[in-house]
Design a protein around this motif. Structure first.
Motif, short mmCIF file in Angstrom:
data_model
loop_
_atom_site.label_atom_id
_atom_site.label_comp_id
_atom_site.label_asym_id
_atom_site.label_seq_id
_atom_site.Cartn_x
_atom_site.Cartn_y
_atom_site.Cartn_z
N ARG A 1 0.81 -1.22 0.00
CA ARG A 1 0.00 0.00 0.00
C ARG A 1 0.84 1.27 0.00
O ARG A 1 0.36 2.35 -0.33
CB ARG A 1 -0.93 0.00 1.21
N ASN A 2 2.14 1.13 0.36
CA ASN A 2 3.05 2.29 0.32
C ASN A 2 3.86 2.34 -0.96
O ASN A 2 4.88 3.04 -1.03
CB ASN A 2 3.99 2.24 1.54
N ALA A 3 3.42 1.57 -1.97
CA ALA A 3 4.09 1.54 -3.28
C ALA A 3 5.53 1.08 -3.17
O ALA A 3 6.43 1.58 -3.85
CB ALA A 3 4.00 2.90 -3.97
N ARG A 4 5.76 0.05 -2.34
CA ARG A 4 7.09 -0.53 -2.21
C ARG A 4 7.05 -1.97 -2.73
O ARG A 4 6.09 -2.70 -2.50
CB ARG A 4 7.57 -0.52 -0.76
N LEU A 5 8.11 -2.36 -3.42
CA LEU A 5 8.17 -3.68 -4.03
C LEU A 5 8.24 -4.76 -2.95
O LEU A 5 9.08 -4.71 -2.05
CB LEU A 5 9.41 -3.78 -4.94
N VAL A 6 7.34 -5.75 -3.04
CA VAL A 6 7.30 -6.82 -2.06
C VAL A 6 7.41 -8.20 -2.69
O VAL A 6 7.61 -9.19 -1.97
CB VAL A 6 6.01 -6.76 -1.22
N GLY A 7 7.31 -8.32 -4.01
CA GLY A 7 7.40 -9.64 -4.63
C GLY A 7 7.47 -9.56 -6.14
O GLY A 7 7.03 -8.58 -6.75
N TRP A 8 8.01 -10.62 -6.75
CA TRP A 8 8.11 -10.70 -8.21
C TRP A 8 8.27 -12.18 -8.56
O TRP A 8 8.49 -13.03 -7.69
CB TRP A 8 9.29 -9.87 -8.72
N ASN A 9 8.18 -12.52 -9.83
CA ASN A 9 8.35 -13.91 -10.25
C ASN A 9 9.52 -14.03 -11.22
O ASN A 9 10.15 -13.02 -11.60
CB ASN A 9 7.06 -14.45 -10.89
N ALA A 10 9.82 -15.27 -11.59
CA ALA A 10 10.98 -15.52 -12.44
C ALA A 10 10.83 -14.88 -13.81
O ALA A 10 11.81 -14.44 -14.41
CB ALA A 10 11.19 -17.04 -12.57
N GLN A 11 9.59 -14.84 -14.34
CA GLN A 11 9.39 -14.25 -15.66
C GLN A 11 9.70 -12.76 -15.65
O GLN A 11 10.13 -12.20 -16.67
CB GLN A 11 7.94 -14.49 -16.13
N MET A 12 9.50 -12.13 -14.51
CA MET A 12 9.85 -10.71 -14.42
C MET A 12 11.35 -10.53 -14.56
O MET A 12 11.84 -9.60 -15.24
CB MET A 12 9.36 -10.15 -13.08
N GLU A 13 12.12 -11.41 -13.94
CA GLU A 13 13.57 -11.34 -14.09
C GLU A 13 13.98 -11.62 -15.53
O GLU A 13 14.92 -11.00 -16.05
CB GLU A 13 14.23 -12.33 -13.13
N ALA A 14 13.27 -12.55 -16.19
CA ALA A 14 13.60 -12.86 -17.58
C ALA A 14 13.32 -11.67 -18.48
O ALA A 14 14.07 -11.38 -19.42
CB ALA A 14 12.80 -14.08 -18.05
N ILE A 15 12.23 -10.93 -18.20
CA ILE A 15 11.91 -9.76 -19.01
C ILE A 15 12.99 -8.70 -18.83
O ILE A 15 13.42 -8.03 -19.80
CB ILE A 15 10.53 -9.21 -18.63
N LEU A 16 13.44 -8.54 -17.60
CA LEU A 16 14.47 -7.53 -17.33
C LEU A 16 15.85 -8.00 -17.76
O LEU A 16 16.81 -7.22 -17.77
CB LEU A 16 14.48 -7.19 -15.84
#
Length: 737
Positions: free
Chosen positions: A237-252
């Protein structure tokens, strides 16, 4: 001043009175004066002694009663004390904390476990303590752990509000992660019983289980996210990153380290700014403003181009708010879709150019076809006129021959020639009709059309033809008005009836109407051989008819083709329901004319007033004449009701038992052949299903039967049935009491 003190005990007062009496007696005996005064004093002393004796006896009895009462009171007090001690011992054995407040909300008693975990409350508990003071003590206890957003006063208010309920149960959190469950119950005398149960172990166990479930769900969610084709990043709710998945790393194209955990959204955007370009209406400032917004956010959808890596990629980005106030951003690689769309656009442009070219070619061909069709139509009209003229003359000449040679073989031959010429004339007229319908030169005038006029006209025209073939042709009366062209509609029904007469090998053709949802379906039913499903698709084609082994037809098969073209011209529904061996039903569906103010050409109940809505009504008809039953069925179902039919009393009772329903109304013929008559059946049905609304129908118009029907609460409707009486009865049933 009195000689006897009323405050003295009864024994002391009795002793005083005795001494007074004795002194008076001595004085009388010792006195030398034997005057009347002494004697009077003696008499008073005697009377006083009698009164003293009487009072003494009363006092002794009273004293005995008092002693008995005191003994019973002492026994009762001992029993009450014993009961109180037993109650105290009983509640002391209870594992939970126990307290009893009386109807005035004052503490009566409690056990040692009550408020044992509230060390600063237990010493202040005493009999007579008001309930509000007890709640006040608990709310200010140092052992009570309140939520951050709740004050002791607010907790006290909520607790007192719960006290107004007749029964309530809730948990209270104490310091050092301890929990007690409070159950409050109202007694029969208006008092209150409070039980306090230590549920610390239960709460801790549930919390551990919940934590395990949350951890398990988190792992499952992580595994699920890693198996998605989309890259997903989650922010709180404070616009802070709390999670991501492996596909996100692949995109980046690089791993996201733990150092970015809780990274603000704007800082993350700064890290990614060099690798992505916004291509739509949403740009980076708009996205950052959306992420920083408090409260409700609308979902965003836009596209970005990834310019890092060996080849540029296009991603569809979706940003959505989650229930806790955070948001999720997903990246979907749509590069292949966009390339396919671009290829499809190029192909579409090529196809459009080709379509334009072929459209021009088809336009030329269509114009040539129109000219050819117009020429064919003019030829057919001219040929029909030229052929019909000599055919009419030929028929006249052959008729003359038939009249002159009626008694010879030549007369029979002439009759057959006339029939053949009539067939040729019919075929030519049919070809002319088809030509007109195909060319669109038919003048169509849609207006309010009474079906009565069409049916009566066709009955006069077609009944002799049917009788010549041994067929019973019946038209069920119908007073509906429909919206159609009266000439074309009559021709359609005429062709359907003629087709049924020609092609049926049965003995009956029935024409009737069913009304459904603002439409009227005109049915032409025969008892012929039926039409196989494989042939039903081709039966309306020109010159198509069943093989001789399946019909006794003549002609070239143009009647149904004319019906199909006329139905298409009028935009009427055309239907066929047939089963080999069970006959066929051809139908034309036309809209009912419900415009106000249209008066029918012929008076009738259907036209005289608006029919009530009978949809959903179930009517049971008991009628042993199947033709009468068929006509009533078409009439009642045409008004929207559902009708179930039985031929006799036994069938009616069995049918209702099998269906397991109770009809809304009964129509019962009085003469049912063998078995119970109509009135007897009505009594059986009402005995089994209650006082059902009913009417008896019969051709017997005698006063005896009419009085019997009135006495049974089922007035007589004489045959032939008046539709107005039937619909009036069913309408009253539908309207209810």
């Amino acid at each position: 001043m009195t000689l006897v003190d009323p405050a003295d005990p009864p024994e002391r007062r009795a002793a005083k009175l005795l001494r007074i009496a004795e002194a008076l007696m001595n004085r009388v005996e010792q006195s030398p004066d034997h005057s009347s005064l002494a004697y009077a004093q003696f008499e008073r002393a005697a009377r006083l002694e009698g009164e003293v004796r009487q009072r003494t006896e009363q006092l002794e009895r009273t004293l005995d009663l008092l002693h008995d009462s005191n003994a019973r009171l002492a026994a009762a007090m001992e029993e009450a004390q014993a009961a109180r001690e037993n109650l105290a011992q009983a509640i002391e054995t209870v594992d939970e904390g126990f307290a009893l407040f009386d109807a005035d909300d004052r503490l009566v008693l409690h056990n040692s476990r009550f408020c044992i975990d509230l060390k600063d409350v237990a010493p202040n508990l005493r009999p007579g303590l008001p309930f509000a003071d007890y709640v006040e003590l608990v709310s200010r206890s140092e052992m009570l752990e309140l939520p951050e957003s709740q004050t002791p006063g607010e907790w006290r208010t909520r607790r007192l509000r719960r006290h107004s309920d007749s029964r309530t149960t809730f948990n209270v959190r104490l310091t050092m992660d301890r929990w007690i469950q409070v159950s409050e119950h109202r007694t029969g005398t208006g008092g209150t019983v409070i039980l306090q149960t230590d549920v610390t172990k239960v709460v801790r166990a549930e919390r551990r289980e919940r934590d395990r479930m949350i951890d398990r769900q988190a792992r499952m969610a992580r595994a699920t996210l890693d198996h998605l084709d989309q890259g997903v990043a989650t922010f709180d709710r404070n616009a802070r990153l709390v999670g991501w998945n492996a596909q996100m790393e692949a995109i980046l194209a690089k791993p996201i380290g733990e150092d970015v955990l809780s990274l603000p959204f704007t800082d993350l955007m700064n890290r990614l700014a060099s690798g992505f370009v916004f291509t739509g209406a949403i740009d980076r400032p708009a996205l950052e403003a959306w992420a920083a917004r408090r409260g409700r956010r609308r979902s965003l959808s836009f596209e970005v181009r990834q310019i890092t890596g060996p080849a540029p990629r296009i991603h569809a980005v979706s940003a959505q708010q989650i229930p806790d106030g955070g948001f999720v951003i997903s990246f979907t690689d749509v590069t292949s879709e966009r390339e396919s769309e671009r290829a499809l656009r190029d192909l579409n442009e090529t196809l459009e150019r080709r379509v334009d070219l072929r459209t021009n070619e088809l336009g030329v061909a269509l114009e040539e076809a129109r000219r050819a069709n117009a020429s064919k139509t003019r030829f057919m009209a001219a040929a029909s006129h030229d052929l019909l003229q000599p055919l009419s003359a030929a028929k006249l000449f052959v008729s003359a021959i038939e009249d002159r040679a009626r008694d010879s073989d030549l007369g029979d031959v002439a009759g057959k020639a006339i029939s053949a010429l009539a067939s040729v004339e019919t075929i030519i007229e049919a070809l002319l009709d088809i030509s007109k319908l195909d060319s669109g030169r038919v003048n169509v005038t849609v207006k309010s059309t009474p079906l009565t006029a069409i049916f009566e006209s066709l009955a006069l025209e077609m009944t002799p033809l049917a009788a010549a073939r041994g067929i019973d042709l019946r038209f069920v009366p119908c007073t509906l008005r429909v919206k159609s062209d009266p000439v074309l509609l009559r021709r359609m029904v005429q062709n359907l009836v003629a087709n049924a007469i020609r092609h049926t090998d049965g003995k009956r053709v029935l024409v009737g109407v069913r009304r459904r949802d603002g439409t009227a379906r005109i049915d032409v039913c025969d008892m012929g051989p039926g039409i196989a499903p494989a042939d039903q698709a081709d039966i309306f084609k020109e010159f198509h008819q069943l093989g001789p082994h399946r019909s006794g037809a003549n002609g070239l098969g143009l009647g149904l083709a004319i019906v199909e073209r006329a139905a298409a011209t009028l935009k009427h529904g055309l239907g066929l329901a047939s089963e080999p061996g069970r006959g066929s039903r051809f139908s034309v569906t036309v809209p009912v004319d419900t415009a106000p103010g249209d008066a029918p050409d012929r008076g009738g109940p259907e036209d005289a007033r608006e029919r009530p809505s009978l949809y959903g009504q179930v009517v049971m008809l008991v009628e042993n004449d199947l033709e009468v039953a068929r006509g009533i069925t078409l009439m009642v179902e045409g008004w929207g009701a559902d009708l179930i039919h039985a031929e006799n009393a036994e069938g009616a009772l069995s049918l209702l038992d099998d269906l397991g329903i109770t009809p809304d109304a009964l129509l019962i013929d009085h003469q049912l052949g063998e078995g119970p008559d109509g009135l007897e059946l009505l009594e059986l049905l009402r005995r089994a299903h209650g006082d059902l609304p009913a009417r008896v129908i019969s051709a017997d118009r005698s006063d005896d039967l009419r009085r019997a029907c009135d006495g049974a609460g089922a007035p007589l409707i004489p045959k032939p049935l008046d539709p107005d009486l039937v619909v009036g009865f069913l309408g009253a049933v539908a309207a209810g009491p």
